[in-house]
Design an enzyme around this catalytic site. Structure first.
Site, PDB file in Angstrom:
ATOM      1  N   LYS A 160       0.835  -1.209   0.000  1.00 57.62           N
ATOM      2  CA  LYS A 160       0.000   0.000   0.000  1.00 57.62           C
ATOM      3  C   LYS A 160       0.868   1.258   0.000  1.00 57.62           C
ATOM      4  O   LYS A 160       0.686   2.154  -0.810  1.00 57.62           O
ATOM      5  CB  LYS A 160      -0.948   0.014   1.212  1.00 57.62           C
ATOM      6  CG  LYS A 160      -1.907  -1.169   1.247  1.00 57.62           C
ATOM      7  CD  LYS A 160      -2.858  -1.105   2.432  1.00 57.62           C
ATOM      8  CE  LYS A 160      -2.184  -1.238   3.795  1.00 57.62           C
ATOM      9  NZ  LYS A 160      -1.515  -2.543   4.024  1.00 57.62           N
ATOM     10  N   ARG A 207     -10.164   0.812   8.371  1.00 59.74           N
ATOM     11  CA  ARG A 207      -9.610  -0.497   8.685  1.00 59.74           C
ATOM     12  C   ARG A 207     -10.613  -1.387   9.399  1.00 59.74           C
ATOM     13  O   ARG A 207     -10.265  -2.468   9.839  1.00 59.74           O
ATOM     14  CB  ARG A 207      -8.413  -0.288   9.601  1.00 59.74           C
ATOM     15  CG  ARG A 207      -7.180  -1.028   9.154  1.00 59.74           C
ATOM     16  CD  ARG A 207      -6.123  -0.677  10.154  1.00 59.74           C
ATOM     17  NE  ARG A 207      -4.913  -1.371   9.965  1.00 59.74           N
ATOM     18  CZ  ARG A 207      -3.890  -0.925   9.244  1.00 59.74           C
ATOM     19  NH1 ARG A 207      -3.980   0.199   8.580  1.00 59.74           N
ATOM     20  NH2 ARG A 207      -2.785  -1.619   9.205  1.00 59.74           N
ATOM     21  N   ARG A 213      11.645  -5.858   5.006  1.00 66.04           N
ATOM     22  CA  ARG A 213      11.351  -4.426   4.822  1.00 66.04           C
ATOM     23  C   ARG A 213      12.217  -3.543   5.722  1.00 66.04           C
ATOM     24  O   ARG A 213      12.491  -3.870   6.864  1.00 66.04           O
ATOM     25  CB  ARG A 213       9.884  -4.151   5.166  1.00 66.04           C
ATOM     26  CG  ARG A 213       9.614  -2.637   5.171  1.00 66.04           C
ATOM     27  CD  ARG A 213       8.178  -2.297   5.126  1.00 66.04           C
ATOM     28  NE  ARG A 213       7.451  -2.782   6.275  1.00 66.04           N
ATOM     29  CZ  ARG A 213       6.144  -2.664   6.386  1.00 66.04           C
ATOM     30  NH1 ARG A 213       5.441  -2.117   5.423  1.00 66.04           N
ATOM     31  NH2 ARG A 213       5.542  -3.125   7.460  1.00 66.04           N
ATOM     32  N   ARG A 266      10.856  -1.924  11.455  1.00 67.75           N
ATOM     33  CA  ARG A 266       9.734  -1.646  12.344  1.00 67.75           C
ATOM     34  C   ARG A 266       9.583  -2.756  13.368  1.00 67.75           C
ATOM     35  O   ARG A 266       9.740  -3.924  13.041  1.00 67.75           O
ATOM     36  CB  ARG A 266       8.437  -1.528  11.517  1.00 67.75           C
ATOM     37  CG  ARG A 266       8.228  -0.159  10.944  1.00 67.75           C
ATOM     38  CD  ARG A 266       7.125  -0.086   9.908  1.00 67.75           C
ATOM     39  NE  ARG A 266       5.860  -0.738  10.268  1.00 67.75           N
ATOM     40  CZ  ARG A 266       4.776  -0.709   9.500  1.00 67.75           C
ATOM     41  NH1 ARG A 266       4.793  -0.054   8.341  1.00 67.75           N
ATOM     42  NH2 ARG A 266       3.672  -1.319   9.872  1.00 67.75           N
ATOM     43  N   ARG A 310      -0.830  -9.336  13.051  1.00 65.23           N
ATOM     44  CA  ARG A 310      -1.386  -8.329  12.133  1.00 65.23           C
ATOM     45  C   ARG A 310      -2.232  -8.994  11.046  1.00 65.23           C
ATOM     46  O   ARG A 310      -3.249  -8.449  10.630  1.00 65.23           O
ATOM     47  CB  ARG A 310      -0.254  -7.489  11.532  1.00 65.23           C
ATOM     48  CG  ARG A 310       0.320  -6.509  12.557  1.00 65.23           C
ATOM     49  CD  ARG A 310       1.689  -6.027  12.173  1.00 65.23           C
ATOM     50  NE  ARG A 310       1.696  -5.271  10.944  1.00 65.23           N
ATOM     51  CZ  ARG A 310       2.753  -5.133  10.153  1.00 65.23           C
ATOM     52  NH1 ARG A 310       3.892  -5.717  10.483  1.00 65.23           N
ATOM     53  NH2 ARG A 310       2.682  -4.414   9.063  1.00 65.23           N
TER      54      ARG A 310
HETATM   55  P1  AP5 Z   1       4.749  -1.688   1.877  1.00 66.31           P
HETATM   56  O1  AP5 Z   1       4.466  -0.791   0.733  1.00 66.31           O
HETATM   57  O2  AP5 Z   1       5.504  -1.138   3.043  1.00 66.31           O
HETATM   58  O3  AP5 Z   1       3.403  -2.427   2.359  1.00 66.31           O
HETATM   59  P2  AP5 Z   1       2.146  -1.857   3.127  1.00 66.31           P
HETATM   60  O4  AP5 Z   1       0.941  -2.511   2.519  1.00 66.31           O
HETATM   61  O5  AP5 Z   1       2.161  -0.367   3.184  1.00 66.31           O
HETATM   62  O6  AP5 Z   1       2.406  -2.522   4.539  1.00 66.31           O
HETATM   63  P3  AP5 Z   1       2.279  -1.996   6.022  1.00 66.31           P
HETATM   64  O7  AP5 Z   1       2.905  -3.060   6.865  1.00 66.31           O
HETATM   65  O8  AP5 Z   1       2.809  -0.606   6.177  1.00 66.31           O
HETATM   66  O9  AP5 Z   1       0.761  -2.009   6.215  1.00 66.31           O
HETATM   67  P4  AP5 Z   1       0.041  -2.196   7.520  1.00 66.31           P
HETATM   68  O10 AP5 Z   1      -1.367  -2.070   7.039  1.00 66.31           O
HETATM   69  O11 AP5 Z   1       0.363  -3.402   8.295  1.00 66.31           O
HETATM   70  O12 AP5 Z   1       0.650  -1.035   8.440  1.00 66.31           O
HETATM   71  P5  AP5 Z   1       0.244   0.484   8.716  1.00 66.31           P
HETATM   72  O13 AP5 Z   1       1.462   1.292   8.702  1.00 66.31           O
HETATM   73  O14 AP5 Z   1      -0.916   0.899   7.874  1.00 66.31           O
HETATM   74  O15 AP5 Z   1       5.521  -2.978   1.284  1.00 66.31           O
HETATM   75  C1  AP5 Z   1       5.988  -4.020   2.156  1.00 66.31           C
HETATM   76  C2  AP5 Z   1       7.396  -4.476   1.708  1.00 66.31           C
HETATM   77  O16 AP5 Z   1       7.294  -5.129   0.423  1.00 66.31           O
HETATM   78  C3  AP5 Z   1       8.411  -3.334   1.509  1.00 66.31           C
HETATM   79  O17 AP5 Z   1       9.663  -3.779   1.954  1.00 66.31           O
HETATM   80  C4  AP5 Z   1       8.410  -3.094   0.001  1.00 66.31           C
HETATM   81  O18 AP5 Z   1       9.662  -2.598  -0.460  1.00 66.31           O
HETATM   82  C5  AP5 Z   1       8.130  -4.491  -0.547  1.00 66.31           C
HETATM   83  N1  AP5 Z   1       7.367  -4.473  -1.801  1.00 66.31           N
HETATM   84  C6  AP5 Z   1       6.356  -3.613  -2.138  1.00 66.31           C
HETATM   85  N2  AP5 Z   1       5.867  -3.921  -3.363  1.00 66.31           N
HETATM   86  C7  AP5 Z   1       6.580  -5.003  -3.806  1.00 66.31           C
HETATM   87  C8  AP5 Z   1       6.556  -5.805  -4.996  1.00 66.31           C
HETATM   88  N3  AP5 Z   1       5.685  -5.528  -5.999  1.00 66.31           N
HETATM   89  N4  AP5 Z   1       7.415  -6.829  -5.084  1.00 66.31           N
HETATM   90  C9  AP5 Z   1       8.290  -7.105  -4.084  1.00 66.31           C
HETATM   91  N5  AP5 Z   1       8.365  -6.401  -2.939  1.00 66.31           N
HETATM   92  C10 AP5 Z   1       7.529  -5.359  -2.789  1.00 66.31           C
HETATM   93  O19 AP5 Z   1      -0.324   0.352  10.201  1.00 66.31           O
HETATM   94  C11 AP5 Z   1       0.528   0.037  11.285  1.00 66.31           C
HETATM   95  C12 AP5 Z   1      -0.254   0.017  12.580  1.00 66.31           C
HETATM   96  O20 AP5 Z   1      -0.844   1.311  12.832  1.00 66.31           O
HETATM   97  C13 AP5 Z   1      -1.451  -0.957  12.674  1.00 66.31           C
HETATM   98  O21 AP5 Z   1      -1.037  -2.264  12.996  1.00 66.31           O
HETATM   99  C14 AP5 Z   1      -2.278  -0.283  13.759  1.00 66.31           C
HETATM  100  O22 AP5 Z   1      -1.714  -0.509  15.040  1.00 66.31           O
HETATM  101  C15 AP5 Z   1      -2.116   1.197  13.446  1.00 66.31           C
HETATM  102  N6  AP5 Z   1      -3.141   1.699  12.499  1.00 66.31           N
HETATM  103  C16 AP5 Z   1      -2.907   2.195  11.240  1.00 66.31           C
HETATM  104  N7  AP5 Z   1      -4.063   2.560  10.660  1.00 66.31           N
HETATM  105  C17 AP5 Z   1      -5.052   2.286  11.562  1.00 66.31           C
HETATM  106  C18 AP5 Z   1      -6.472   2.421  11.536  1.00 66.31           C
HETATM  107  N8  AP5 Z   1      -7.107   2.896  10.465  1.00 66.31           N
HETATM  108  N9  AP5 Z   1      -7.168   2.054  12.636  1.00 66.31           N
HETATM  109  C19 AP5 Z   1      -6.547   1.565  13.732  1.00 66.31           C
HETATM  110  N10 AP5 Z   1      -5.209   1.379  13.810  1.00 66.31           N
HETATM  111  C20 AP5 Z   1      -4.468   1.751  12.742  1.00 66.31           C
END
Ligand code: AP5
Ligand code: ZN
Length: 216
Positions: free
Chosen positions: A13, A88, A127, A160, A171
């Site tokens: 994402k 979410r 990552r 992270r 997660r």
């Molecule tokens: P990356 O782009 O970093 O993936 P992502 O989908 O953004 O993953 P996240 O782990 O950031 O999502 P998440 O939903 O768990 O965490 P968030 O920060 O939102 O890509 C992942 C890896 O793959 C990277 O190394 C990248 O280089 C690689 N990659 C990408 N594309 C590729 C490809 N095509 N081929 C190969 N490799 C590739 O949330 C974190 C925490 O915040 C939650 O757990 C929660 O505690 C809190 N939180 C956030 N939003 C909310 C909400 N709305 N409500 C409540 N709590 C929330």
């Protein structure tokens, strides 16, 4: 353009959001990045949510929604935005619909990035995330030009807390229980486009842009 990106942890994402947001000239609003920024700056909000993020649990809706409302009220988000990591759960999805309806607007499209579970674990374990701008790199799939240094801003790359394997499993459970239902919710509203998100980063971007343009 008002876009939501949804998909499991590690679906890409954040990686795709930067390109899609740039393409449509809208700000990339990531709730995860906003929370991590508050944790780094040691704000009151950051202190409240730190334990939840490192455990892989969701932050309560009142806190998250208030943060999103403030961010979307900023000048740059008035004409459109790309939301990454929000909504979410179904409560957040209803809340967002009401907020936008109250402003006389609505979402244009919801993009689901689809990645098989075994690929997710590989992506998250390698990552590295920039402490300054939040951009993600990967030690194998998307290595930075200089090890440990962000290509985008020169900031420090770190691993992270919630990318440890036991946290990743939690997660994924939270995603299946709480977030996956919003996919059906948006499908019923006719807003969903599904994008297979494996393969080269750029190929995924092209697929996502084509799907958004078809729908919009
Ligand atoms: P990356 O782009 O970093 O993936 P992502 O989908 O953004 O993953 P996240 O782990 O950031 O999502 P998440 O939903 O768990 O965490 P968030 O920060 O939102 O890509 C992942 C890896 O793959 C990277 O190394 C990248 O280089 C690689 N990659 C990408 N594309 C590729 C490809 N095509 N081929 C190969 N490799 C590739 O949330 C974190 C925490 O915040 C939650 O757990 C929660 O505690 C809190 N939180 C956030 N939003 C909310 C909400 N709305 N409500 C409540 N709590 C929330
Ligand atoms: Zn950076």
């Amino acid at each position: 353009m008002r876009i939501v990106l949804v998909g499991p942890p590690g679906a890409g994402k954040g990686t795709q959001a930067q390109y899609i947001a740039k393409h449509f000239s809208v700000p990339h609003v990531s709730t995860g990045d906003l929370f991590r920024g508050n944790i780094d700056r040691e704000t009151d909000l950051g202190k409240q949510v730190k334990g939840l993020l490192s455990a892989g649990e969701l932050v309560p809706d009142e806190i998250t929604n208030a943060m999103v409302e403030n961010r979307l009220a900023e000048e740059d988000a008035r004409g459109g935005f790309l939301l990454d990591g929000f909504p979410r759960n179904l409560g957040q999805a209803d809340w967002l619909g009401d907020l936008l309806a109250g402003q006389g607007t609505a979402l244009d499209v919801v993009v689901e990035l689809q990645v098989p579970q075994e690929e997710i674990v590989k992506r998250l374990s390698g990552r590295r995330t920039c402490r300054s701008c939040g951009e993600a790199a990967h030690v194998v799939f998307n290595p930075p030009k200089t090890p440990g240094v962000c290509d985008n801003c020169g900031g420090e790359l770190y691993q992270r807390d919630d990318d440890r394997e036991d946290k990743v499993q939690r997660r994924l459970e939270v995603y299946a229980e709480q977030t996956a239902p919003i996919v059906g919710y948006y499908r019923e509203k006719g807003l969903l486009v599904e994008v297979p998100a494996t393969g080269e980063v750029e190929a995924v971007t092209q697929r996502a842009l084509a799907a958004i343009k078809d729908r919009a």
